[in-house]
Design an enzyme around this catalytic site. Structure first.
Site, mmCIF file in Angstrom:
data_model
loop_
_atom_site.group_PDB
_atom_site.id
_atom_site.type_symbol
_atom_site.label_atom_id
_atom_site.label_comp_id
_atom_site.label_asym_id
_atom_site.label_seq_id
_atom_site.Cartn_x
_atom_site.Cartn_y
_atom_site.Cartn_z
ATOM 1 C CE LYS A 40 4.332 13.805 0.836
ATOM 2 N NZ LYS A 40 3.445 13.650 -0.328
ATOM 3 N N GLY A 82 -7.047 13.032 2.102
ATOM 4 C CA GLY A 82 -6.576 11.895 1.319
ATOM 5 C C GLY A 82 -7.257 10.616 1.735
ATOM 6 C CB SER A 83 -6.308 7.145 0.998
ATOM 7 O OG SER A 83 -5.025 7.124 1.586
ATOM 8 N N GLY A 91 -3.781 6.304 4.289
ATOM 9 C CA GLY A 91 -2.748 7.307 4.560
ATOM 10 C C GLY A 91 -3.090 8.136 5.784
ATOM 11 N N GLY A 92 -4.358 8.513 5.901
ATOM 12 C CA GLY A 92 -4.792 9.346 7.017
ATOM 13 C C GLY A 92 -4.604 8.643 8.357
ATOM 14 C CD GLU A 95 -12.313 16.725 6.875
ATOM 15 O OE1 GLU A 95 -13.193 15.891 6.579
ATOM 16 O OE2 GLU A 95 -12.375 17.426 7.895
ATOM 17 C CB CYS A 107 -13.885 13.010 -0.626
ATOM 18 S SG CYS A 107 -14.195 14.772 -0.766
ATOM 19 C CD GLU A 167 -13.156 6.762 -1.057
ATOM 20 O OE1 GLU A 167 -12.066 6.490 -0.531
ATOM 21 O OE2 GLU A 167 -13.487 7.929 -1.361
HETATM 22 P P1 NAP Z 1 -3.485 9.612 -0.524
HETATM 23 O O1 NAP Z 1 -2.877 8.605 -1.394
HETATM 24 O O2 NAP Z 1 -3.801 9.231 0.865
HETATM 25 O O3 NAP Z 1 -2.502 10.883 -0.551
HETATM 26 C C1 NAP Z 1 -2.670 12.036 0.255
HETATM 27 C C2 NAP Z 1 -1.310 12.439 0.817
HETATM 28 O O4 NAP Z 1 -0.972 11.578 1.896
HETATM 29 C C3 NAP Z 1 -0.163 12.350 -0.150
HETATM 30 O O5 NAP Z 1 0.679 13.450 0.066
HETATM 31 C C4 NAP Z 1 0.516 11.058 0.230
HETATM 32 O O6 NAP Z 1 1.881 11.113 -0.040
HETATM 33 C C5 NAP Z 1 0.323 11.022 1.729
HETATM 34 N N1 NAP Z 1 0.324 9.678 2.280
HETATM 35 C C6 NAP Z 1 -0.502 8.665 1.940
HETATM 36 N N2 NAP Z 1 -0.250 7.572 2.695
HETATM 37 C C7 NAP Z 1 0.735 7.923 3.550
HETATM 38 C C8 NAP Z 1 1.411 7.245 4.604
HETATM 39 N N3 NAP Z 1 1.134 5.985 4.932
HETATM 40 N N4 NAP Z 1 2.377 7.915 5.275
HETATM 41 C C9 NAP Z 1 2.702 9.196 4.937
HETATM 42 N N5 NAP Z 1 2.082 9.885 3.954
HETATM 43 C C10 NAP Z 1 1.108 9.270 3.273
HETATM 44 O O7 NAP Z 1 -4.870 10.143 -1.138
HETATM 45 P P2 NAP Z 1 -5.144 10.681 -2.612
HETATM 46 O O8 NAP Z 1 -4.842 9.610 -3.572
HETATM 47 O O9 NAP Z 1 -4.526 11.993 -2.819
HETATM 48 O O10 NAP Z 1 -6.717 10.995 -2.632
HETATM 49 C C11 NAP Z 1 -7.699 10.039 -2.772
HETATM 50 C C12 NAP Z 1 -8.422 9.827 -1.453
HETATM 51 O O11 NAP Z 1 -8.614 11.072 -0.783
HETATM 52 C C13 NAP Z 1 -9.802 9.230 -1.625
HETATM 53 O O12 NAP Z 1 -10.002 8.250 -0.643
HETATM 54 C C14 NAP Z 1 -10.725 10.418 -1.394
HETATM 55 O O13 NAP Z 1 -12.013 10.074 -0.965
HETATM 56 C C15 NAP Z 1 -9.961 11.179 -0.363
HETATM 57 N N6 NAP Z 1 -10.345 12.580 -0.347
HETATM 58 C C16 NAP Z 1 -10.980 13.065 0.745
HETATM 59 C C17 NAP Z 1 -11.408 14.385 0.767
HETATM 60 C C18 NAP Z 1 -12.134 14.927 1.956
HETATM 61 O O14 NAP Z 1 -12.336 16.130 2.001
HETATM 62 N N7 NAP Z 1 -12.547 14.135 2.904
HETATM 63 C C19 NAP Z 1 -11.155 15.223 -0.330
HETATM 64 C C20 NAP Z 1 -10.477 14.702 -1.420
HETATM 65 C C21 NAP Z 1 -10.070 13.376 -1.404
HETATM 66 P P3 NAP Z 1 2.599 10.057 -1.016
HETATM 67 O O15 NAP Z 1 1.743 9.952 -2.243
HETATM 68 O O16 NAP Z 1 3.924 10.705 -1.225
HETATM 69 O O17 NAP Z 1 2.655 8.798 -0.256
#
Ligand code: NAP
Length: 491
Positions: free
Chosen positions: A165, A222-223, A226-227, A246, A283, A374
């Site tokens: 995705k 991701g967040s 969302g996770g 993650e 992250c 965070e």
């Molecule tokens: P995000 O907003 O959670 O998006 C990641 C993916 O998840 C997107 O495809 C998003 O799709 C989907 N998503 C989010 N909420 C969802 C839900 N409730 N239901 C279904 N799908 C959902 O995260 P981001 O903005 O890309 O990244 C920022 C975050 O990622 C920060 O918190 C950062 O620390 C973390 N991160 C972690 C790592 C690691 O390795 N641990 C690495 C990089 C980033 P849609 O946008 O279409 O909703």
């Protein structure tokens, strides 16, 4: 609807287009399922050739890909070229891992005559690919944690088809990378289901993908929000599946007295740069800095504030991420117990994010769980501690984190011993020098950590052990010779 947006100006570019509908998502998963059996039984050279060809094509299209990534993320050409290098290094690294036989490793126990428990049949433990993997790209690494990033590379290396995705914050880049991947899969003579792509700007697409019955595992970067939402869906399916999430992390960094005294000013400058790197959109960005009370700690905190004040992070990845950063900082600012040291209102262009730094006592930090979350961007809290006991409590109340950094633990002492012990209990990676931003791709790497850093603390999403997430052990009992001859390659 999806729309490419210039990250620096906020201007929409070109036409918008619809996200994948339910029928298209089902079609992608069906194709992946249809390809899973044959792809699982590919040889190491076949998989290595695929991974190497993906790396070569990324490099061949570098100029266009990096320009597109720069427009959609605002991360800048040097960083994005470096990230593309990391991505191709990773793909080739996994090719080498597969060639060394890691995906097809086996343990062979010869039969022993006689009654049990000593007597036994011949048992061969092999690993089989789990099946189609749903992969969620992150916004902040448009190459390395996106369409052909580490999750995709490790799943393909393991022999699993992927349904990616794309992230809506870099939709055109995702499409171009996905088209490139599909071309390479076809050139390698593999079925199209080995790589599938869906796209969406609403949560429905990700939800439908996670619920698709043939999906066997989910890799998510991701967040936290969302996770967690998707992890629950994965667990509540009629057939629950592993969800490798993650998530975000606060990455505490402790500056112990030996470091404060020997090179406090130098470390303060290094830390300020790490907090502002990529506008804090990592992250692994250090979000909590633990510093002892007293004059050396005061001097370090002042030096950090001075260094940060002069820094100007670049534009953030998307208006949504910027709004979340502004909300997080506003929440900290509205907390009476914190004392701002560097505040957005100190000046700078209003369109760009400003670094934020505040100080708080250990007691107040420990008592307020909202401060343990965070804030994704260039923002950090300095927590002043009166003792090692308090530093331990601060680490424990933050809980699971991708990293903990301990500066000044070179010489063994009771304090260093206690802090290392608690650091290894709460983090997936413990650093004794350098900054946590920057995660090397190696065999020894661990990028995960106890919840909430990761939903599966035993696994990593960076480094070659990432492959283990997608291989399930099977014990073959008294396998016929033709199976033994396959040397761990699934039938
Ligand atoms: P995000 O907003 O959670 O998006 C990641 C993916 O998840 C997107 O495809 C998003 O799709 C989907 N998503 C989010 N909420 C969802 C839900 N409730 N239901 C279904 N799908 C959902 O995260 P981001 O903005 O890309 O990244 C920022 C975050 O990622 C920060 O918190 C950062 O620390 C973390 N991160 C972690 C790592 C690691 O390795 N641990 C690495 C990089 C980033 P849609 O946008 O279409 O909703």
């Amino acid at each position: 609807m999806l729309q490419s947006i210039d990250a620096r100006s906020g201007t929409p570019i070109g036409e918008h287009w619809p996200e994948s509908n339910l029928a298209q998502i089902a079609e992608a998963v069906d194709a992946a399922e249809a390809a899973a059996g044959d792809f699982a039984s590919t040889s190491a050279p076949q998989r290595a050739a695929l991974l190497r060809a993906l790396a070569a094509e990324l490099e061949a299209d570098r100029e266009a890909l990096v320009a597109l990534a720069d427009r959609e993320t605002g991360l800048g050409l040097p960083r994005l070229n470096g990230e593309l290098d990391r991505t191709t290094f990773q793909l080739r690294g996994f090719a080498g891992v597969v060639e060394r036989g890691v995906a097809h490793e086996r343990i062979d126990d010869a039969a022993v005559a006689g009654p049990p428990p000593a007597g036994r049949p011949r048992l061969t433990r092999v690993r089989v690919p789990v099946g189609p993997v749903a992969m969620f790209s992150a916004s902040n690494f448009p190459f390395a944690f996106s369409v052909l990033g580490g999750d995709t590379a490790s799943a393909l290396a393991a022999g699993c088809p992927v349904v990616v995705k794309g992230h809506p914050a870099h939709p055109e880049l995702s499409r171009r990378t996905a088209a490139l991947a599909s071309r390479v899969v076809a050139q390698q003579g593999l079925p199209p289901g080995v790589f599938q792509f869906v796209e969406g700007a609403s949560i429905e697409v990700g939800v439908a993908l996670t619920k698709a019955p043939a999906v066997a595992a989910v890799a998510f970067t991701g967040s936290y929000k969302g996770g967690i939402a998707l992890a629950k869906i994965a667990a509540q399916r009629p057939r629950p599946i592993p969800f490798y999430g993650e998530l975000g992390s606060v990455n505490p960094l402790l500056v112990l007295p030996p470091a404060l005294e020997s090179k406090g000013a130098e470390l303060a400058a290094t830390l300020a740069s790490s907090i502002c790197l990529g506008a804090g959109q990592f992250c692994t960005s250090p979000g909590v800095i633990v510093v002892a009370e007293g004059s050396a700690g005061d001097a370090f905190t002042a030096a950090l504030a001075t260094a940060l004040k002069d820094m100007q992070p670049h534009a953030m990845l998307s208006p949504g991420i910027r709004a979340t950063f502004d909300r997080g900082v506003a929440q900290w600012r509205a907390t009476p117990q914190i004392k701002p040291l560097v505040d957005a209102r100190d000046g700078g262009p209003a369109t760009l994010p400003r670094p934020f730094l505040a100080e708080v006592t250990a007691e107040d930090f420990i008592a307020n769980s909202a401060l343990h979350e965070e804030v994704f961007g260039s923002a950090a809290l300095v927590v002043r501690v009166a003792s090692t006991d308090q530093a331990v409590q601060v680490l424990k109340c933050i809980g699971g984190s991708l990293t903990v950094t301990l500066w000044g633990a070179e010489v063994q002492s009771d304090e260093a011993h206690r802090l290392v012990r608690v650091a290894t209990q709460v983090a997936g990676r413990v650093l004794f020098s350098g900054v946590p931003t920057g995660v090397a791709v190696t065999a020894a790497q661990h990028h995960g950590g106890p919840f909430p850093a990761s939903t599966q603390p035993f696994t990593t999403s960076v480094g070659y052990a990432a492959l283990d997430r997608f291989l399930r052990p099977v014990a073959l009992q008294d396998a016929p010779q033709w199976m033994v001859d396959r040397q761990g390659v699934p039938a």
